[in-house]
Enzyme design. Sequence first.
Site, PDB file in Angstrom:
ATOM      1  N   SER A 158       0.843  -1.204   0.000  1.00  0.00           N
ATOM      2  CA  SER A 158       0.000   0.000   0.000  1.00  0.00           C
ATOM      3  C   SER A 158       0.874   1.248   0.000  1.00  0.00           C
ATOM      4  O   SER A 158       1.855   1.338   0.751  1.00  0.00           O
ATOM      5  CB  SER A 158      -0.877   0.035   1.246  1.00  0.00           C
ATOM      6  N   GLU A 244      -0.431  -1.793  15.098  1.00  0.00           N
ATOM      7  CA  GLU A 244      -1.188  -1.323  13.928  1.00  0.00           C
ATOM      8  C   GLU A 244      -2.439  -0.506  14.259  1.00  0.00           C
ATOM      9  O   GLU A 244      -2.760   0.409  13.535  1.00  0.00           O
ATOM     10  CB  GLU A 244      -1.546  -2.504  13.030  1.00  0.00           C
ATOM     11  N   SER A 364      -5.709 -12.275   7.289  1.00  0.00           N
ATOM     12  CA  SER A 364      -7.057 -12.600   6.809  1.00  0.00           C
ATOM     13  C   SER A 364      -7.923 -13.134   7.961  1.00  0.00           C
ATOM     14  O   SER A 364      -7.402 -13.605   8.988  1.00  0.00           O
ATOM     15  CB  SER A 364      -6.981 -13.650   5.693  1.00  0.00           C
TER      16      SER A 364
END
Length: 385
Positions: A158, A244, A364
């Site tokens: 990203s 995060e 995920s």
Amino acid sequence: MDDNQDFRREIRAWLAATVTDDLRGAGGAGRENEAFDRRLAFTRRLAAAGWSTLAWPVEHGGQGASLERQVIFHEECAKAGAPSRVDHIGVTMVGPTLIQLGTTRQRERFLPGIAAATELWCQGYSEPGAGSDLAAVATRARLDGDQWVLTGQKVWTSLAHVADWCFVLARTAPPPEGASRHAGLSYLLVPMRQPGVTVRPIRQLTGDSEFNEVFFDSARTDRDLVVGEPGQGWRVAMATLGFERGAATVGQQVGFQRDLDDLVALARRTGAAADPGVRERLTRAWIDLTVLRAHTLRSLSAPPSAGTATVIKLLWSRWRQGLGELAMTVLGPAGVAVVPGDPDVDRWRRLFLFSRADTIYGGSNEIQRGILAERVLGLPRQDRR
Ligand SMILES: Cc1cc2nc3c(=O)[nH]c(=O)nc-3n(C[C@H](O)[C@H](O)[C@H](O)COP(=O)(O)OP(=O)(O)OC[C@H]3O[C@@H](n4cnc5c(N)ncnc54)[C@H](O)[C@@H]3O)c2cc1C
């Protein structure tokens, strides 16, 4: 408490004076390239006013703000429609990592640029053969005199197209005989703007390109730009992932509430609100968001407990995907038609399409459930090889 109310008034007034109409609501999920230069300028103003690094300790250039104040800050930003910032990877991931595990020299070199948003960062973990199985990274780095030389490929990186630096997980030595594959990996800080680095944008479902392939072809970085010991990068990489989220999650949920309010308004306008199925799903979305918010606030003030961050990730990612799906129902045929320039259709379609990624990035949902199964429920470990 009064102090916190003063703090709330102060940030609210600052935002009211700074978030101009052309900035309001810019950026966000699936819109990372929107008004990028204006959002960068806003981010730098935020930094100059001392708001960017509220969570960092004072001795490292931050404000050492309490969790309560961090929550207030994120809530007020969301309520004011502040544009999404472009410095989050630096401020919330690599900055805290350097504060905790970097050398004095690394902190002096990088923290000021991260805090001022004059140097932007990207995260170089995933590779074509290493996503969920991150220890399989095949990018290699070897020492050549005073520099590391890197060769390999990262993917889904990203914001690599705007980043000045990348923190890269690379193999610098084979794992010793009988040791786990986690040994021999190193966490390197690599400049992006050099001949050995090629960034190739990946076009997403939304039509935008927010992430990239990154190729290292004898790219170089200085020998001392390894965080932690060479070969011990796994521990550092995991520490970064632990930083995060945190208080920003609360601001994200205020944004969710605004999305839900707007969708309710749209459902009233289009008449979809008369459909019992739509009414039920909207109500359920409100209930789920209320529960998610209560759980998040409680977990922020409680001592860390096993699985909490994982549960929050599972809940919010499913919630937003559900909202995207519901938005498509509310839009009806317009949701799949080409309606150029209709801001409603564009907004909700983007949210629907981008939210497919919510259950993938940051680990995920299948992996998160596996972590809960093993580490919280104590179920037998899954054979991964
Ligand atoms: C929008 C977005 C932004 C991203 N940004 C970055 C970034 O900046 N930097 C970066 O390094 N990476 C980034 N990623 C990559 C992201 O971290 C990976 O996509 C993710 O870790 C999954 O890896 P993978 O895509 O290789 O899928 P795989 O690991 O190949 O998994 C494929 C499927 O198999 C399932 N699966 C795999 N292993 C298991 C298992 N053991 N048990 C059960 N199910 C399993 C997965 O859940 C998934 O559904 C980004 C991804 C997205 C979507």
